[in-house]
Motif scaffolding. Sequence first.
Motif, PDB file in Angstrom:
ATOM      1  N   PRO A  52       0.725  -1.200  -0.128  1.00  0.00           N
ATOM      2  CA  PRO A  52      -0.079  -0.082  -0.048  1.00  0.00           C
ATOM      3  C   PRO A  52       0.729   1.198  -0.018  1.00  0.00           C
ATOM      4  O   PRO A  52       1.790   1.362   0.382  1.00  0.00           O
ATOM      5  CB  PRO A  52      -0.610  -0.034   1.298  1.00  0.00           C
ATOM      6  N   PRO A  53       0.566   2.391  -0.578  1.00  0.00           N
ATOM      7  CA  PRO A  53       1.313   3.579  -0.660  1.00  0.00           C
ATOM      8  C   PRO A  53       1.510   4.167   0.901  1.00  0.00           C
ATOM      9  O   PRO A  53       0.701   3.920   1.685  1.00  0.00           O
ATOM     10  CB  PRO A  53       0.164   4.446  -1.390  1.00  0.00           C
ATOM     11  N   ARG A  54       2.630   4.456   0.887  1.00  0.00           N
ATOM     12  CA  ARG A  54       3.292   5.265   2.101  1.00  0.00           C
ATOM     13  C   ARG A  54       4.188   6.159   1.889  1.00  0.00           C
ATOM     14  O   ARG A  54       4.813   6.004   1.020  1.00  0.00           O
ATOM     15  CB  ARG A  54       3.482   4.112   3.447  1.00  0.00           C
ATOM     16  N   ALA A  55       4.297   7.107   2.884  1.00  0.00           N
ATOM     17  CA  ALA A  55       5.437   8.104   2.554  1.00  0.00           C
ATOM     18  C   ALA A  55       6.711   7.296   3.413  1.00  0.00           C
ATOM     19  O   ALA A  55       6.152   6.506   4.544  1.00  0.00           O
ATOM     20  CB  ALA A  55       5.160   9.445   3.258  1.00  0.00           C
ATOM     21  N   GLY A  89       5.244   7.389   7.084  1.00  0.00           N
ATOM     22  CA  GLY A  89       3.879   8.210   7.431  1.00  0.00           C
ATOM     23  C   GLY A  89       3.077   7.991   6.319  1.00  0.00           C
ATOM     24  O   GLY A  89       3.292   7.113   5.446  1.00  0.00           O
ATOM     25  N   GLU A  90       1.877   8.462   6.525  1.00  0.00           N
ATOM     26  CA  GLU A  90       0.742   8.237   5.724  1.00  0.00           C
ATOM     27  C   GLU A  90       0.731   9.366   4.597  1.00  0.00           C
ATOM     28  O   GLU A  90       1.199  10.712   4.688  1.00  0.00           O
ATOM     29  CB  GLU A  90      -0.582   8.407   6.375  1.00  0.00           C
ATOM     30  N   VAL A  91       0.600   9.001   3.289  1.00  0.00           N
ATOM     31  CA  VAL A  91       0.565   9.916   2.340  1.00  0.00           C
ATOM     32  C   VAL A  91      -0.660  10.901   2.416  1.00  0.00           C
ATOM     33  O   VAL A  91      -1.783  10.370   2.812  1.00  0.00           O
ATOM     34  CB  VAL A  91       0.470   9.271   0.964  1.00  0.00           C
ATOM     35  N   THR A  92      -0.548  11.949   2.283  1.00  0.00           N
ATOM     36  CA  THR A  92      -1.647  13.067   2.454  1.00  0.00           C
ATOM     37  C   THR A  92      -2.319  13.267   1.200  1.00  0.00           C
ATOM     38  O   THR A  92      -1.867  13.068   0.039  1.00  0.00           O
ATOM     39  CB  THR A  92      -1.112  14.578   3.017  1.00  0.00           C
ATOM     40  N   SER A  93      -3.508  13.562   1.257  1.00  0.00           N
ATOM     41  CA  SER A  93      -4.210  14.010  -0.067  1.00  0.00           C
ATOM     42  C   SER A  93      -4.116  15.214  -0.522  1.00  0.00           C
ATOM     43  O   SER A  93      -4.270  15.649  -1.751  1.00  0.00           O
ATOM     44  CB  SER A  93      -5.744  13.637   0.179  1.00  0.00           C
ATOM     45  N   ASP A  94      -3.339  16.049   0.003  1.00  0.00           N
ATOM     46  CA  ASP A  94      -3.404  17.615  -0.214  1.00  0.00           C
ATOM     47  C   ASP A  94      -1.915  17.851  -0.524  1.00  0.00           C
ATOM     48  O   ASP A  94      -1.261  19.146  -0.574  1.00  0.00           O
ATOM     49  CB  ASP A  94      -3.748  18.522   0.848  1.00  0.00           C
ATOM     50  N   ASP A  95      -0.987  16.697  -0.826  1.00  0.00           N
ATOM     51  CA  ASP A  95       0.433  16.892  -1.436  1.00  0.00           C
ATOM     52  C   ASP A  95       1.243  17.492  -0.198  1.00  0.00           C
ATOM     53  O   ASP A  95       2.341  18.256  -0.648  1.00  0.00           O
ATOM     54  CB  ASP A  95       0.469  17.610  -2.647  1.00  0.00           C
ATOM     55  N   GLY A  96       0.626  17.815   1.150  1.00  0.00           N
ATOM     56  CA  GLY A  96       1.473  18.422   2.093  1.00  0.00           C
ATOM     57  C   GLY A  96       2.487  17.295   2.590  1.00  0.00           C
ATOM     58  O   GLY A  96       2.446  16.118   2.317  1.00  0.00           O
ATOM     59  N   LEU A  97       3.304  17.678   3.760  1.00  0.00           N
ATOM     60  CA  LEU A  97       4.300  16.824   4.432  1.00  0.00           C
ATOM     61  C   LEU A  97       3.265  15.792   5.039  1.00  0.00           C
ATOM     62  O   LEU A  97       2.397  16.048   5.661  1.00  0.00           O
ATOM     63  CB  LEU A  97       4.991  17.619   5.434  1.00  0.00           C
ATOM     64  N   ASP A 150       4.574   8.375  11.307  1.00  0.00           N
ATOM     65  CA  ASP A 150       4.003   7.411  11.882  1.00  0.00           C
ATOM     66  C   ASP A 150       4.320   6.888  13.643  1.00  0.00           C
ATOM     67  O   ASP A 150       5.586   7.204  13.691  1.00  0.00           O
ATOM     68  CB  ASP A 150       4.190   5.990  11.077  1.00  0.00           C
ATOM     69  N   ALA A 151       3.681   6.657  14.104  1.00  0.00           N
ATOM     70  CA  ALA A 151       3.825   6.669  15.753  1.00  0.00           C
ATOM     71  C   ALA A 151       5.029   5.393  15.882  1.00  0.00           C
ATOM     72  O   ALA A 151       5.807   5.314  16.910  1.00  0.00           O
ATOM     73  CB  ALA A 151       2.770   6.028  16.492  1.00  0.00           C
ATOM     74  N   LYS A 152       5.078   4.547  14.775  1.00  0.00           N
ATOM     75  CA  LYS A 152       5.936   3.186  14.957  1.00  0.00           C
ATOM     76  C   LYS A 152       7.478   3.767  14.414  1.00  0.00           C
ATOM     77  O   LYS A 152       8.200   2.979  14.574  1.00  0.00           O
ATOM     78  CB  LYS A 152       5.521   2.139  14.300  1.00  0.00           C
ATOM     79  N   SER A 153       7.360   4.837  13.942  1.00  0.00           N
ATOM     80  CA  SER A 153       8.741   5.517  13.396  1.00  0.00           C
ATOM     81  C   SER A 153       9.532   6.044  14.422  1.00  0.00           C
ATOM     82  O   SER A 153       9.079   6.643  15.418  1.00  0.00           O
ATOM     83  CB  SER A 153       8.558   6.460  12.372  1.00  0.00           C
ATOM     84  N   PRO A 154      10.872   6.010  14.274  1.00  0.00           N
ATOM     85  CA  PRO A 154      11.580   5.081  13.205  1.00  0.00           C
ATOM     86  C   PRO A 154      11.589   3.715  13.688  1.00  0.00           C
ATOM     87  O   PRO A 154      11.688   3.412  14.922  1.00  0.00           O
ATOM     88  CB  PRO A 154      13.030   5.796  13.312  1.00  0.00           C
TER      89      PRO A 154
END
Length: 142
Positions: free
Chosen positions: A65-68, A97-105, A109-113
């Motif tokens: 699945p897509p992810r940042a 992190g989760e990909v944003t719908s507005d192309d923002g940063l 993710d809380a599990k990162s790093p």
Amino acid sequence: MTPDERRAIEADVTRLIHAYTWANDDADWHACAALYTEDALFRRPSGGEPVRGRAAILAGFLARPPRAQRHAITNVLVDVVDENTVRARSVIVLYMGEVTSDDGLPVQDAKSPLIGTFTDLVVRTDEGWRFAERVGALDFRP
């Protein structure tokens, strides 16, 4: 093998590891898979069953699945076995992190790093240096 030849192999394999990292962060799954031999073995640092073969590795990447994400690869150590075979180890730090719908940063993710290692067997092929085995493992639980 001369010291210069050894250093050239070390540089080439270090570049392979970094090229893989950039392709992975760019979600260029075809480029990632192309850096494996046709019969390579890959195991994600997060676990699961090893995947065998370039085609199966590509299929696994395409199913993600897509992810940042941003990988930092450090402490790369390349041990030249001979002119066609190398063993390498590196530390991986993965920010997600989760990909944003507005192309923002993305929001991290809380599990990162995640922090882990890669242990590689790299071989010289007609295509250049390629991963014959790339085995990841986590060093800490998230």
